[in-house]
Motif scaffolding. Structure first.
Motif, PDB file in Angstrom:
ATOM      1  N   LEU A  15       7.573  22.849  -3.277  1.00  0.00           N
ATOM      2  CA  LEU A  15       8.687  22.734  -4.140  1.00  0.00           C
ATOM      3  C   LEU A  15       9.826  22.648  -3.451  1.00  0.00           C
ATOM      4  O   LEU A  15      10.718  22.062  -3.761  1.00  0.00           O
ATOM      5  CB  LEU A  15       8.327  23.770  -5.080  1.00  0.00           C
ATOM      6  CG  LEU A  15       7.436  23.702  -6.256  1.00  0.00           C
ATOM      7  CD1 LEU A  15       7.348  25.066  -7.200  1.00  0.00           C
ATOM      8  CD2 LEU A  15       7.576  22.474  -7.235  1.00  0.00           C
ATOM      9  N   PHE A  16       9.973  23.430  -2.477  1.00  0.00           N
ATOM     10  CA  PHE A  16      11.373  23.758  -1.685  1.00  0.00           C
ATOM     11  C   PHE A  16      11.607  22.052  -1.112  1.00  0.00           C
ATOM     12  O   PHE A  16      12.715  21.789  -1.013  1.00  0.00           O
ATOM     13  CB  PHE A  16      11.338  24.719  -0.663  1.00  0.00           C
ATOM     14  CG  PHE A  16      12.671  24.690   0.095  1.00  0.00           C
ATOM     15  CD1 PHE A  16      13.658  25.121  -0.401  1.00  0.00           C
ATOM     16  CD2 PHE A  16      12.561  24.250   1.407  1.00  0.00           C
ATOM     17  CE1 PHE A  16      14.922  25.215   0.561  1.00  0.00           C
ATOM     18  CE2 PHE A  16      13.786  24.463   2.190  1.00  0.00           C
ATOM     19  CZ  PHE A  16      14.846  24.975   1.678  1.00  0.00           C
ATOM     20  N   VAL A  17      10.441  21.740  -0.128  1.00  0.00           N
ATOM     21  CA  VAL A  17      10.508  20.676   0.424  1.00  0.00           C
ATOM     22  C   VAL A  17      10.847  19.282  -0.381  1.00  0.00           C
ATOM     23  O   VAL A  17      11.600  18.502  -0.084  1.00  0.00           O
ATOM     24  CB  VAL A  17       9.140  20.399   1.383  1.00  0.00           C
ATOM     25  CG1 VAL A  17       9.105  18.768   1.969  1.00  0.00           C
ATOM     26  CG2 VAL A  17       9.045  21.375   2.595  1.00  0.00           C
ATOM     27  N   ALA A  18      10.120  19.505  -1.640  1.00  0.00           N
ATOM     28  CA  ALA A  18      10.344  18.138  -2.612  1.00  0.00           C
ATOM     29  C   ALA A  18      11.672  18.245  -3.054  1.00  0.00           C
ATOM     30  O   ALA A  18      12.456  17.304  -3.321  1.00  0.00           O
ATOM     31  CB  ALA A  18       9.259  18.312  -3.821  1.00  0.00           C
ATOM     32  N   GLY A  19      12.345  19.711  -3.417  1.00  0.00           N
ATOM     33  CA  GLY A  19      13.742  19.792  -3.826  1.00  0.00           C
ATOM     34  C   GLY A  19      14.492  19.005  -2.756  1.00  0.00           C
ATOM     35  O   GLY A  19      15.648  18.540  -2.986  1.00  0.00           O
ATOM     36  N   ALA A  20      14.371  19.516  -1.414  1.00  0.00           N
ATOM     37  CA  ALA A  20      15.220  19.051  -0.440  1.00  0.00           C
ATOM     38  C   ALA A  20      15.323  17.606  -0.134  1.00  0.00           C
ATOM     39  O   ALA A  20      16.389  17.090   0.029  1.00  0.00           O
ATOM     40  CB  ALA A  20      14.925  19.946   0.973  1.00  0.00           C
ATOM     41  N   VAL A  23      17.440  16.167  -3.066  1.00  0.00           N
ATOM     42  CA  VAL A  23      19.014  16.356  -2.811  1.00  0.00           C
ATOM     43  C   VAL A  23      19.473  15.338  -1.803  1.00  0.00           C
ATOM     44  O   VAL A  23      20.460  14.683  -1.921  1.00  0.00           O
ATOM     45  CB  VAL A  23      19.415  17.638  -2.872  1.00  0.00           C
ATOM     46  CG1 VAL A  23      20.548  17.969  -2.206  1.00  0.00           C
ATOM     47  CG2 VAL A  23      18.958  18.386  -3.776  1.00  0.00           C
ATOM     48  N   GLY A  24      18.539  15.203  -0.780  1.00  0.00           N
ATOM     49  CA  GLY A  24      19.137  14.263   0.157  1.00  0.00           C
ATOM     50  C   GLY A  24      19.032  12.880  -0.281  1.00  0.00           C
ATOM     51  O   GLY A  24      19.633  12.065   0.229  1.00  0.00           O
ATOM     52  N   ALA A  25      17.857  12.461  -1.023  1.00  0.00           N
ATOM     53  CA  ALA A  25      18.064  11.112  -1.689  1.00  0.00           C
ATOM     54  C   ALA A  25      19.127  10.984  -2.673  1.00  0.00           C
ATOM     55  O   ALA A  25      19.781   9.672  -2.537  1.00  0.00           O
ATOM     56  CB  ALA A  25      16.798  10.875  -2.531  1.00  0.00           C
ATOM     57  N   TRP A  26      19.397  12.008  -3.352  1.00  0.00           N
ATOM     58  CA  TRP A  26      20.651  11.643  -4.392  1.00  0.00           C
ATOM     59  C   TRP A  26      21.927  11.567  -3.556  1.00  0.00           C
ATOM     60  O   TRP A  26      22.797  10.748  -3.762  1.00  0.00           O
ATOM     61  CB  TRP A  26      20.850  13.035  -5.162  1.00  0.00           C
ATOM     62  CG  TRP A  26      22.063  12.902  -6.025  1.00  0.00           C
ATOM     63  CD1 TRP A  26      23.240  13.679  -5.606  1.00  0.00           C
ATOM     64  CD2 TRP A  26      22.352  12.475  -7.024  1.00  0.00           C
ATOM     65  NE1 TRP A  26      24.059  13.460  -6.641  1.00  0.00           N
ATOM     66  CE2 TRP A  26      23.501  12.714  -7.801  1.00  0.00           C
ATOM     67  CE3 TRP A  26      21.246  11.679  -7.976  1.00  0.00           C
ATOM     68  CZ2 TRP A  26      24.102  12.225  -8.759  1.00  0.00           C
ATOM     69  CZ3 TRP A  26      21.844  11.146  -9.338  1.00  0.00           C
ATOM     70  CH2 TRP A  26      23.156  11.310  -9.649  1.00  0.00           C
ATOM     71  N   GLN A  27      22.207  12.345  -2.280  1.00  0.00           N
ATOM     72  CA  GLN A  27      23.436  12.162  -1.500  1.00  0.00           C
ATOM     73  C   GLN A  27      23.453  10.710  -0.992  1.00  0.00           C
ATOM     74  O   GLN A  27      24.560  10.270  -0.979  1.00  0.00           O
ATOM     75  CB  GLN A  27      23.216  13.408  -0.444  1.00  0.00           C
ATOM     76  CG  GLN A  27      23.763  14.502  -1.078  1.00  0.00           C
ATOM     77  CD  GLN A  27      24.969  14.762  -1.370  1.00  0.00           C
ATOM     78  OE1 GLN A  27      25.725  14.284  -0.934  1.00  0.00           O
ATOM     79  NE2 GLN A  27      25.010  15.430  -2.254  1.00  0.00           N
TER      80      GLN A  27
END
Length: 87
Positions: A15-20, A23-27
């Motif tokens: 879950l942490f890796v998917a969230g990171a 967030v990177g894709a959003w940025q």
């Protein structure tokens, strides 16, 4: 070690890796282009991810702004240089 704890650990790491990654894709996909667009004085549309140039209504309708000060302010607001005045 308890296999349930090991499984939960892997779930939380996943879950942490998917969230990171999210967030990177959003940025990269939305925030970076938005900042670059707004830095150029243009308008950013989130829904279509389009950087658009503001247009004066007088450009669309063909009607001119009669007050020269108001025209200069409107052109300055969208990032245009005022037209040179004839002497």
């Amino acid at each position: 070690m308890n296999p349930d704890i090991e499984r939960l650990k892997l779930i939380f790491i996943g879950l942490f890796v998917a969230g990171a990654i999210g967030v990177g894709a959003w940025q990269i996909g939305w925030e970076g282009p938005r900042r670059a667009c707004e830095g150029q004085g243009k308008w950013w549309d989130y829904s279509q991810r389009v950087c658009a140039q503001p247009v004066l209504i007088s450009d669309i309708t063909g009607r001119t702004i009669q007050d020269k000060q108001a025209e200069a302010e409107a052109q300055a607001a969208i990032g245009r240089q005022p037209a040179p005045t004839a002497k």
